[in-house]
Design an enzyme around this catalytic site. Structure first.
Site, PDB file in Angstrom:
ATOM      1  N   ASP A 145      -3.233  -4.728   4.262  1.00  0.00           N
ATOM      2  CA  ASP A 145      -4.047  -3.530   4.072  1.00  0.00           C
ATOM      3  C   ASP A 145      -4.446  -3.229   2.628  1.00  0.00           C
ATOM      4  O   ASP A 145      -4.978  -2.154   2.349  1.00  0.00           O
ATOM      5  CB  ASP A 145      -3.319  -2.313   4.652  1.00  0.00           C
ATOM      6  CG  ASP A 145      -1.981  -2.047   3.973  1.00  0.00           C
ATOM      7  OD1 ASP A 145      -1.421  -2.977   3.374  1.00  0.00           O
ATOM      8  OD2 ASP A 145      -1.509  -0.905   4.038  1.00  0.00           O
ATOM      9  N   GLU A 146      -4.228  -4.148   1.707  1.00  0.00           N
ATOM     10  CA  GLU A 146      -4.669  -3.899   0.339  1.00  0.00           C
ATOM     11  C   GLU A 146      -4.966  -5.201  -0.388  1.00  0.00           C
ATOM     12  O   GLU A 146      -4.403  -6.249  -0.081  1.00  0.00           O
ATOM     13  CB  GLU A 146      -3.656  -3.063  -0.439  1.00  0.00           C
ATOM     14  CG  GLU A 146      -2.307  -3.721  -0.647  1.00  0.00           C
ATOM     15  CD  GLU A 146      -1.403  -2.892  -1.546  1.00  0.00           C
ATOM     16  OE1 GLU A 146      -1.880  -2.366  -2.583  1.00  0.00           O
ATOM     17  OE2 GLU A 146      -0.206  -2.771  -1.219  1.00  0.00           O
ATOM     18  N   ASP A 175      -7.205  -0.007  -0.808  1.00  0.00           N
ATOM     19  CA  ASP A 175      -5.967   0.260  -0.081  1.00  0.00           C
ATOM     20  C   ASP A 175      -6.313   1.070   1.168  1.00  0.00           C
ATOM     21  O   ASP A 175      -6.832   2.180   1.079  1.00  0.00           O
ATOM     22  CB  ASP A 175      -5.009   1.046  -0.978  1.00  0.00           C
ATOM     23  CG  ASP A 175      -3.601   1.114  -0.417  1.00  0.00           C
ATOM     24  OD1 ASP A 175      -3.345   0.509   0.647  1.00  0.00           O
ATOM     25  OD2 ASP A 175      -2.746   1.775  -1.039  1.00  0.00           O
TER      26      ASP A 175
END
Length: 360
Positions: free
Chosen positions: A108-109, A14
């Site tokens: 983003d993860e 993350d």
């Protein structure tokens, strides 16, 4: 191939305050300052907040006016989704050096299954450290990671030492970790569900574990079995590299209510372009277009249209959007927000999209 009875090795990566961190990286003048990515107008919403802003209680999805009230020095930066997409591709390229089993959750993860990995590294923690180091070296950004034997615990672990941290939950300590964790922090338990659990006397994973399956199904329906098993540290969901989103969309809240068609069409165009750009980058095709309208009194409606062939261009998407938008005019009340989304998604090349459209 997974060995029966052998614990899996799952990493959840993350990025830390991703949008805000990209902005601070690209503009040194913003470093160390409280910033919010989003529109600072009266009816704007925070898309992301830097850690400096989070210290004041500013967080994503917060109305801009509330954020400014909490942090008077807050600096608003308009989002640059093209830049975030480019960095995301760099990060996913790093993931692919270790495993093909990558399940993106957002820009983003992502989850990674490294039980069997391309580098033959036996310790998942070592892989997570290498990945975090490469992300820092290649992008200048920090990432936090959680390592565990299933997806739920890997996700929970990645939150433990943010920002720029690594946390491991082993099969031995997994059940005890869950028992001590407040249910409001469980992935999959939103504010409404947490409040319902609170009313039932369920505050921690231990309280949840004390509930039998029939009780949880009675009060939480189809989610009951999920809660029953995660309370015991059990999550059999596999990392799915072919995970397909059910829909993609974008929306915008306007600084003043819209009353005429031309202004509404102009307001909808950037959303059409954003959604179409996502389709092109990710090689996705769609057949169903949905228009969302929120009126000035906060009531809202949706209008959808499904076409026979996959939409082949931004222009074609705009045409369908206008078919949905134009019958709403003249409007009896102003439009506060417009949203555009696509569903009935599938993967295909842009060339295939054109061929399918012309074939029909």
């Amino acid at each position: 191939m997974e060995t029966p009875g052998r614990p899996r090795k799952i990493i959840h990566v993350d990025m830390d305050a991703f949008y805000a961190s990209v902005e601070q990286r690209d503009n040194p003048e913003l470093r160390g300052l409280p910033i919010a990515v989003g529109h600072g107008e009266a009816r704007g919403v925070v898309a992301a907040a830097s850690y400096e802003a989070r210290k004041f209680g500013v967080h994503s999805a917060m109305p801009s006016v509330t954020a400014k009230r909490k942090c008077p020095e807050l600096i608003f930066v308009r989002p640059r989704f093209g830049a975030y997409q480019a960095v995301s591709q760099q990060i996913h390229a790093i993931f692919a050096e270790y495993t093909p089993l990558i399940e993106p959750l957002s820009l983003d993860e992502a989850y990674l299954d490294v039980t069997e990995n391309l580098k033959g590294i036996g310790v998942a923690t070592e892989i997570a450290e290498e990945i975090r180091g490469k992300i820092k070296a290649r992008t200048g950004l920090t990432a936090s990671a959680g390592v565990s034997y299933n997806k739920f615990l890997a996700k929970m672990a990645s939150d433990q030492r943010k920002p720029d941290g690594l946390f491991v939950i082993t099969p031995k300590n997994g059940p005890a970790f869950v028992e001590a964790l407040p249910v409001k922090k469980f992935h999959g338990v939103g504010p409404a569900t947490a409040e319902r659990m609170h009313r039932l006397g369920i505050e921690t994973g231990g309280d949840l574990k004390a509930c039998d399956l029939a009780f949880l199904q009675q009060h939480f329906g189809k989610s009951g079995p999920y809660f029953y098993w995660i309370a015991r540290g059990v999550d059999e969901r596999r990392v799915k590299p072919d995970r397909v989103r059910k829909s993609i969309g974008a929306e915008d809240t306007f600084s003043a209510d819209i009353h005429d068609f031309e202004t509404a069409r102009s307001g909808l165009q950037p959303l059409i372009e954003k959604v179409w750009r996502y389709c092109e980058v990710n090689r996705i095709q769609a057949k169903t277009v949905t228009l969302k309208v929120k009126w000035g009194d906060f009531t809202q409606i949706t209008r959808s249209k499904t076409v026979t062939a996959p939409i082949a261009s931004a222009g074609e998407l705009a045409d369908v959007a206008m078919l949905l938008l134009s019958p709403l005019f003249p409007v009896a009340k102003g439009i506060r927000l417009l949203g555009m989304s696509l569903s009935s998604l599938d993967s295909a090349s842009i060339e295939d999209k054109h061929q399918l459209a012309f074939a029909l």
